[in-house]
Design an enzyme around this catalytic site. Sequence first.
Site, PDB file in Angstrom:
ATOM      1  N   LYS A  29       0.858  -1.183   0.000  1.00 27.20           N
ATOM      2  CA  LYS A  29       0.000   0.000   0.000  1.00 27.20           C
ATOM      3  C   LYS A  29       0.892   1.230   0.000  1.00 27.20           C
ATOM      4  CE  LYS A  29      -3.467   0.168   2.892  1.00 27.20           C
ATOM      5  NZ  LYS A  29      -4.239   0.361   4.127  1.00 27.20           N
ATOM      6  N   CYS A  84      -0.017  14.915  -6.631  1.00 33.72           N
ATOM      7  CA  CYS A  84      -0.464  14.160  -7.811  1.00 33.72           C
ATOM      8  C   CYS A  84      -1.624  13.234  -7.453  1.00 33.72           C
ATOM      9  CB  CYS A  84       0.706  13.329  -8.346  1.00 33.72           C
ATOM     10  SG  CYS A  84       0.277  12.268  -9.735  1.00 33.72           S
ATOM     11  N   CYS A 121      -2.979  11.553 -10.387  1.00 35.50           N
ATOM     12  CA  CYS A 121      -3.070  10.698 -11.587  1.00 35.50           C
ATOM     13  C   CYS A 121      -2.091   9.523 -11.527  1.00 35.50           C
ATOM     14  CB  CYS A 121      -2.806  11.519 -12.849  1.00 35.50           C
ATOM     15  SG  CYS A 121      -1.079  11.982 -13.109  1.00 35.50           S
ATOM     16  N   CYS A 173       2.893  16.651  -7.772  1.00 35.58           N
ATOM     17  CA  CYS A 173       2.490  16.785  -9.173  1.00 35.58           C
ATOM     18  C   CYS A 173       3.641  17.387  -9.973  1.00 35.58           C
ATOM     19  CB  CYS A 173       1.265  17.697  -9.263  1.00 35.58           C
ATOM     20  SG  CYS A 173       0.779  18.133 -10.937  1.00 35.58           S
ATOM     21  N   HIS A 189      -0.129  14.830 -15.522  1.00 32.43           N
ATOM     22  CA  HIS A 189      -1.572  14.593 -15.716  1.00 32.43           C
ATOM     23  C   HIS A 189      -2.057  15.159 -17.058  1.00 32.43           C
ATOM     24  CE1 HIS A 189      -1.330  18.508 -13.576  1.00 32.43           C
ATOM     25  NE2 HIS A 189      -2.273  18.824 -14.440  1.00 32.43           N
TER      26      HIS A 189
HETATM   27  S1  FES Z   1      -1.916  15.108 -10.975  1.00 34.28           S
HETATM   28 FE1  FES Z   1      -0.435  13.639 -11.455  1.00 34.28          FE
HETATM   29  S2  FES Z   1       1.152  14.778 -12.327  1.00 34.28           S
HETATM   30 FE2  FES Z   1      -0.341  16.252 -11.850  1.00 34.28          FE
END
Ligand code: FES
Length: 102
Positions: free
Chosen positions: A49, A66, A68, A77, A81
């Site tokens: 996890k 982040c 994504c 981030c 994304h």
């Molecule tokens: S939300 Fe993943 S790189 Fe921006």
Amino acid sequence: MQGKVEWIGAVSLAAGAAAVGYLAYKTLLSKDKSCKAMVNLHIQKDNPKVVHAFDMEDLGDKAVYCRCWRSKKFPLCDGAHTKHNEETGDNVGPLIIKRKEA
Ligand code: FES
């Protein structure tokens, strides 16, 4: 002769029902697969996890995280994304935490 026509009608009906059932099954199955797709493709895959914790006092005035799972600076981030969204049609973006201006 009439029995043969009824038999052909019954087979046609059964084949049509089977085709409709198969198409419905394929449609439901493909939706089910997309729900089970992995979000995390490469970050700490040996860890059962992935968890990150930060103290609020250490965040500074603004922190961008982040969501994504494509950032090379994860959990921060790095803008990855944008490419992910272009390639997949997704619409994910970062979590931004910022201090209220007094
Ligand atoms: S939300 Fe993943 S790189 Fe921006």
